[in-house]
Motif scaffolding. Sequence first.
Motif, mmCIF file in Angstrom:
data_model
loop_
_atom_site.group_PDB
_atom_site.id
_atom_site.type_symbol
_atom_site.label_atom_id
_atom_site.label_comp_id
_atom_site.label_asym_id
_atom_site.label_seq_id
_atom_site.Cartn_x
_atom_site.Cartn_y
_atom_site.Cartn_z
ATOM 1 N N PHE A 209 0.815 -1.211 0.000
ATOM 2 C CA PHE A 209 0.000 0.000 0.000
ATOM 3 C C PHE A 209 0.854 1.268 0.000
ATOM 4 O O PHE A 209 1.866 1.344 0.705
ATOM 5 C CB PHE A 209 -0.901 0.033 1.239
ATOM 6 N N GLY A 210 0.399 2.258 -0.755
ATOM 7 C CA GLY A 210 1.021 3.575 -0.745
ATOM 8 C C GLY A 210 -0.053 4.650 -0.695
ATOM 9 O O GLY A 210 -0.927 4.713 -1.568
ATOM 10 N N ALA A 211 -0.023 5.485 0.333
ATOM 11 C CA ALA A 211 -1.031 6.530 0.492
ATOM 12 C C ALA A 211 -0.899 7.596 -0.591
ATOM 13 O O ALA A 211 0.188 7.833 -1.123
ATOM 14 C CB ALA A 211 -0.891 7.167 1.874
ATOM 15 N N LEU A 212 -2.009 8.254 -0.901
ATOM 16 C CA LEU A 212 -1.969 9.331 -1.905
ATOM 17 C C LEU A 212 -1.087 10.483 -1.444
ATOM 18 O O LEU A 212 -0.478 11.168 -2.261
ATOM 19 C CB LEU A 212 -3.378 9.853 -2.182
ATOM 20 N N PRO A 220 -0.971 2.891 10.223
ATOM 21 C CA PRO A 220 0.267 3.511 10.720
ATOM 22 C C PRO A 220 1.500 3.020 9.966
ATOM 23 O O PRO A 220 1.653 1.826 9.710
ATOM 24 C CB PRO A 220 0.318 3.069 12.187
ATOM 25 N N GLY A 221 2.385 3.951 9.602
ATOM 26 C CA GLY A 221 3.641 3.583 8.961
ATOM 27 C C GLY A 221 3.566 3.424 7.461
ATOM 28 O O GLY A 221 4.520 2.957 6.833
ATOM 29 N N GLN A 222 2.444 3.822 6.866
ATOM 30 C CA GLN A 222 2.266 3.656 5.426
ATOM 31 C C GLN A 222 3.046 4.739 4.669
ATOM 32 O O GLN A 222 2.868 5.924 4.925
ATOM 33 C CB GLN A 222 0.782 3.793 5.100
ATOM 34 N N PRO A 223 3.899 4.365 3.718
ATOM 35 C CA PRO A 223 4.581 5.366 2.900
ATOM 36 C C PRO A 223 3.614 5.930 1.863
ATOM 37 O O PRO A 223 2.489 5.432 1.714
ATOM 38 C CB PRO A 223 5.697 4.556 2.220
ATOM 39 N N THR A 224 4.043 6.948 1.151
ATOM 40 C CA THR A 224 3.184 7.498 0.101
ATOM 41 C C THR A 224 3.420 6.761 -1.213
ATOM 42 O O THR A 224 4.458 6.116 -1.412
ATOM 43 C CB THR A 224 3.445 8.990 -0.112
#
Length: 515
Positions: A209-212, A220-224
Amino acid sequence: MSRNGCLLCAPLVAESVDEMLSQMRVAKKNGADVVELRVDYIQGFAPEMDLPRLIRGRVLPVIVTYRPKWEGGNFEGDEVFRVKALRKAISLGADFVDVELQVAAEFLECSTPERKDSSSRVVVSNHNYKMTPSLGEIGSLIARIQSIGADVVKIVTTAEKVTDVARVFHAVVHSQVSGNQVPTIALVMGPKGLISRLLAPKFGGFLTFGALGVGQESAPGQPTLLQLTQMYRVDRMDRDTKVFGIVGNPVGHSKGPIIHNAAFQEIGYNAVYVPYLVDDMREFLEVYSGSDFSGFSVTIPFKEDALRCCDEVDPIAQAIGAVNTIIRRDGKLIGYNTDCEAAISAIEDALRESRHPPEKSLAGRLFVVIGAGGAGKALAFGAKQKGARVVIANRNFERAKVLAKSVGAEAIPLEQLDSFQPESGMVLANTTSVGMHPNVQDTPICKDVLKAYSLVFDAVYTPRVTRLLREAEEAGAIAVSGLEMFIRQAIGQFEIFTGQQAPKGLMREIITQNA
């Protein structure tokens, strides 16, 4: 689709259908392969009206997730209503529907009619927000999820230590080699679990997963998304990708991933450089002992520990008493120090380029080092080798005395530094973390005392101009940023890591742009 088969998914956490559809277009533009529709974030979500719009209006494959509070989501309400919405998503042809393990067996049974006429795949997920279980427990969990008929297995744990992630990697790889064909998503939440997201393609993960953007994370801890595609190039990663990284605590401020990953790409070297937030250096090296983990940069507070953990140590690093670079060679850990040459050359170059006569080198100068850790040792050793008279100031005076004795220097308590000005034209080098972001208003020395120094060096490089350097310039001293030391030591590390010449111009340009 990335070349490694690992999908890049952007979780969409918008509060309206229109906003979620807009975010989906942005995700596609930014390189996502699939999006997760977190419909539990939508205010007043109405499945009968909203799901057709979201699914039929999709520009990417979608995972429909309606996460309840009891599994870390936002939905609070009737479980029958929630399950009915997920069944509706299947009937509408959603590419994936995520359902929690706790209710998955019943859901799979009751949704048989919808699944019979749909190509939707069911992701069965389990989230542990407290810890990461043992390897055996993770393996049993994966087997259990497979046994109930999941099309995709998803396990998410929480990292108490960075070493927890290794168990998750091992479990996924073991699941694959044991002949199980069910795709597996295995991720670890929190800052210490970041590498699970960055290295998922290497270890056979089905999806990461990569956040917008910052603030749009679903866990928590998700990169973009852009970090994954542009900095870490996860779409180009494969099983042969060598893993390098920065070991420290803290480590989030490091610009190592920016500079090294770009340099790897520039010379066509199949490697990735990641941050490791570590608590215990020896334990970390023992756990990440496989050949996949090819080398490490070492920063505060582990440079002295690193020396003790290496099988062999370069003579310069041995003399300094600190290691900032480790390479795995023939099964052994070899330690080096690139800090010393980087810092001393940066200081001497600044002296040569200045208008401060008559001395343009360190020979004969009084060189004051603040700090007695790994970087302090490197600066003290380097300055002494250049003929300077060295003074060590440290909060722990006993450590200052030990370092001073080892290099033939003088030691003073840190609290005496503000009154220590025996002569003019001195050089000051701060090797502590005082003044580092976010404590940017801190400084290790009184401004008035800086008038006695002709040059002030600060190993801190976030921010680029610290309070110490700003006040040094105001006092008339030459200010040398830790960024210059960082660039030079990174070039040295890169050449040790790869055995190839570093793209120095590119590395300098990247760091300057990102300072």
